[in-house]
Every structure is written in structure tokens, then in C-alpha cells.
Scaffold this motif. Structure first.
Motif, short mmCIF file in Angstrom:
data_model
loop_
_atom_site.label_atom_id
_atom_site.label_comp_id
_atom_site.label_asym_id
_atom_site.label_seq_id
_atom_site.Cartn_x
_atom_site.Cartn_y
_atom_site.Cartn_z
N ALA A 95 0.81 -1.30 0.02
CA ALA A 95 0.00 0.01 0.00
C ALA A 95 0.96 1.31 -0.19
O ALA A 95 0.32 2.42 -0.06
N GLY A 96 2.22 1.07 0.15
CA GLY A 96 3.03 2.35 -0.12
C GLY A 96 3.04 2.93 1.49
O GLY A 96 3.63 3.95 1.58
N LEU A 97 2.54 2.52 2.41
CA LEU A 97 2.78 3.18 3.91
C LEU A 97 3.87 2.66 4.71
O LEU A 97 4.43 3.22 5.37
N LEU A 98 4.66 1.63 3.98
CA LEU A 98 5.79 1.39 4.60
C LEU A 98 6.70 1.18 3.38
O LEU A 98 6.32 0.66 2.19
N PRO A 99 8.12 1.45 3.26
CA PRO A 99 8.93 1.24 2.24
C PRO A 99 9.51 -0.03 2.22
O PRO A 99 9.41 -0.90 2.99
N GLY A 100 9.90 -0.56 0.75
CA GLY A 100 10.34 -1.67 0.74
C GLY A 100 9.37 -2.88 0.10
O GLY A 100 8.19 -2.63 -0.09
N ALA A 101 9.75 -4.11 0.13
CA ALA A 101 8.98 -5.19 -0.45
C ALA A 101 9.28 -6.44 0.40
O ALA A 101 10.54 -6.59 0.89
N TYR A 148 13.27 -6.67 1.52
CA TYR A 148 14.07 -6.11 0.56
C TYR A 148 13.66 -4.50 0.43
O TYR A 148 12.40 -4.31 0.40
N ALA A 149 14.83 -3.61 0.16
CA ALA A 149 14.37 -2.22 -0.21
C ALA A 149 15.98 -1.79 -0.95
O ALA A 149 17.04 -2.54 -0.89
N ASP A 150 15.70 -0.76 -1.86
CA ASP A 150 17.07 -0.43 -2.43
C ASP A 150 17.95 0.25 -1.44
O ASP A 150 17.53 0.83 -0.52
N PRO A 151 19.18 0.37 -2.05
CA PRO A 151 20.25 0.82 -1.03
C PRO A 151 19.87 2.19 -0.46
O PRO A 151 20.18 2.43 0.79
N SER A 152 19.40 2.98 -1.18
CA SER A 152 19.02 4.49 -0.73
C SER A 152 17.89 4.35 0.43
O SER A 152 17.93 4.90 1.50
N THR A 153 17.21 3.44 0.06
CA THR A 153 15.71 3.50 1.12
C THR A 153 16.37 2.65 2.51
O THR A 153 16.02 2.98 3.41
N LEU A 154 17.23 1.70 2.25
CA LEU A 154 18.00 0.99 3.38
C LEU A 154 18.75 2.06 4.40
O LEU A 154 18.49 2.14 5.65
N VAL B 74 9.29 -1.99 -6.76
CA VAL B 74 10.46 -2.29 -5.85
C VAL B 74 11.33 -3.41 -6.35
O VAL B 74 12.44 -3.38 -6.17
N VAL B 75 10.44 -4.52 -6.78
CA VAL B 75 11.34 -5.65 -6.92
C VAL B 75 11.10 -6.41 -8.39
O VAL B 75 11.70 -7.32 -8.58
#
Lengths: 243, 86
Positions: A95-101, A148-154, B74-75
């Protein structure tokens, strides 16, 4: 303190959450069907675990578009405490309320066992009942929990103190061996930057009674529930969101 | 009215580990194809919609559906193939 537990088709931990909130904590808690267009007046919302919509498309992807989720998102942006457990965490990410997957566990197996978690931050609304660095035992039960999240999100998560729990060993070290699913940086739970939206793969509602071998999950609910002015402020969030 | 058929092919991003693809790759070794270095397993979704309306708007709508709902940016990565759109 009045909780709302959202039930999606395929949720299967909603009754466990209600049993803890009502039976163990003695709080008021109501079930909210996913098809509701209006969020009832509550002080906090739980998105429970399960397999909403049979995990079709991606875990949590279809539930994220349930009618009630638009209301939950709106209230969350106004500060309502929202807790997503397991499938609820997947729904919050979709839902996009938290980042990543959350992806299929690296070893391809469904993991169902107690897990050790190191509390990374006790500043969050949901974790202030814990001490930073404390090791707790809360069970996991998932096939798709690899965060999982991309490096900038992490990097942003690390710098903002939004990582709340990491899988760890008995000494509290987040080792590769103690990481059950291959999650990035051993991440088991995170919050948004405001700290009112929290998602975690472990099941705190299954660790709230001595009979279930651990009561370490109880403080997660108590952290929110013990807010001196929690009821009023939470209710105000929803009212202002609806207004 | 002519129908438009859209196919959305979705794959895990190359930067994301795909356990299902890796399991298939292992099985391919048993099948006698040890030379396969990488396998990614995704999905394909077919949509049929009426072909009336502005073609550019239909394409934009299908791209939004593929990007914002059928795949997770994202993935995953996706390719959209549209048949029957002028």
C-alpha cells in the motif's frame, strides 16, 4: 483504548489478535471487514497475519486495494497508530505506507518457529515498552518474509532509526545464521519515519501468554495501549482524518 | 467492437535474488543443461478490454495498471505488449 482489527478474505490471525487485545489486555477491540468504506472510530488499527486473497499476484497486493485500506492510509497519514503483522506487513508495503517489499524466503522454505529479535529502537510508539538492544523471542510463520529495499531506502531506514527489530542469535548479534529468510540487514520489522506505522514479520500476538512459551509480544501492544492520552489523541486522529 | 488484448510480462529485477528461478536452474542441471547460468521466473497476465476510445489514453491506462498494480516496481520489472491498438 479501542483497537480495530481489519479482516481481509484469507486473514487467519485476526481472532488471535482480538483474543489478546480483549482477553489478555482487557482493551476494547472490534473487527473491521475489509469492504468498509468508513473506518469506525478507533485508537489504533491492526492488519493481522494470514494469506489475504490467497497471496494471489503478490502477498498483500490485492488487500492493499481493499476499500478500507484507503481509509486506513488516510488515518495513518494523520497519525493513527497502525500495526501490520506478517501479511499485514506485506499489505503495508504494497500500500506504500511502509517502504520496501517482502519476497520469498531465500531458502524457499516456509519458516514456522520461534525467532530471536534484537530491539533496535525503543523510541517508536510501538516499541517504547522495550529497551534498545534487548533480545526478545517471538515466533515467525511465513514463506515470504525476506525484506528488501533498494540501497538508498535502506540507508534512509538506518539513519532515521526506522529499523525496529532484527533477527539475531542468543547474544543479540544479527548473524547470517540467525537470519531465517535472507532479509536485508536481518530486518524483521520497521516503522515509517513518523513512527506511527509499524510492520513486522514475527507474530507478537502469539507471544502474549505464558502457556505459549513467551510473553515478549505483549509489550508491543502495551506500548500503544498504555498511552496516557492515547485514546483521546488516537480518536482525534481518526476524526480529523474523516473531517 | 474490436477488443484490445494486452499482455503484461513480469520478472523479478536482476538485482533481486529469485529463489524460484534458482531452484529451476538447479533442476536444469539434473535435466542435462548445466550451461544455464541464470533463471528468472515471473508471470504473464493477459487483459482484454474494448478498443473504443483514444488509443493514447488506453495505452497510458494499461501502463498505469501494469506499473502500479500488476507489478511491484520495488522488486519487479515489466513489459507491456498490446495487440489491436491502432
Amino acid at each position: 483504548m479501542r483497537w480495530g482489527v481489519v479482516i481481509f478474505p484469507g486473514s487467519n490471525c485476526d481472532r488471535d489478535c482480538l483474543a489478546v487485545l480483549q482477553g489478555v489486555l482487557g482493551h476494547e477491540a472490534i473487527a473491521i471487514w475489509h469492504d468498509e468504506r468508513v473506518l469506525p472510530t478507533v485508537d489504533a488499527v491492526v492488519l493481522p497475519g494470514g494469506f489475504s486473497y490467497g497471496d494471489y499476484l503478490r502477498s498483500g497486493a490485492i488487500a492493499a486495494f481493499s476499500p478500507v485500506m484507503a481509509e486506513v492510509a488516510r488515518a495513518a497519514r494523520n497519525g493513527l497508530p497502525v500495526l501490520g503483522i506478517c501479511n499485514g506487513f506485506q499489505i503495508l508495503c504494497e500500500a506504500g505506507l511502509l517502504p520496501g517489499a517482502l519476497l520469498t524466503n531465500a531458502d524457499g522454505l516456509f519458516h514456522c518457529h520461534p525467532a530471536r529479535l534484537r530491539v533496535e529502537s525503543s523510541c517508536c510508539l510501538f516499541t517504547r515498552g522495550y529497551a534498545s538492544g534487548e533480545v526478545v523471542r517471538i515466533p515467525i510463520a511465513h514463506g515470504q518474509g525476506r525484506y528488501y529495499a533498494d540501497p538508498s531506502t535502506l540507508d534512509r531506514l538506518e539513519r532515521s532509526g526506522s529499523i525496529l527489530f532484527r533477527y539475531c542469535d542468543a547474544r543479540g548479534e544479527p548473524t547470517p545464521e540467525s537470519n531465517p529468510n535472507g532479509s536485508l540487514a536481518n530486518i524483521a520489522g520497521i516503522s515509517n519515519e513518523e513512527g506511527n506505522v509499524v510492520g513486522l514479520m514475527p507474530h507478537p500476538e502469539r507471544a502474549c501468554e505464558p502457556l505459549l512459551a513467551s510473553t515478549d509480544g505483549l509489550r508491543l501492544f502495551l506500548s500503544v495501549g498504555s498511552l496516557p492520552s492515547g485514546a483521546e489523541s488516537g480518536t482525534a486522529y481518526v476524526r480529523s482524518a474523516a473531517g | 467492437m474490436a477488443m484490445i488484448r494486452a499482455r503484461v510480462s513480469i520478472l523479478p529485477k536482476r538485482t533481486v535474488f529469485d529463489p524460484q528461478g534458482e531452484t529451476v536452474r538447479h533442476a536444469l542441471v539434473h535435466f542435462g543443461l548445466a550451461a544455464v547460468e541464470r533463471v528468472r521466473v515471473g508471470k504473464e497476465i493477459e487483459l482484454e478490454i474494448p478498443g473504443d476510445g483514444d488509443p493514447a489514453a488506453i495505452r497510458a491506462r494499461l501502463e498505469a495498471i501494469a506499473r502500479d498494480f500488476l507489478s511491484n516496481p520495488v522488486v519487479e520489472e515489466f513489459e507491456l505488449h498490446i495487440e489491436g491498438l491502432p
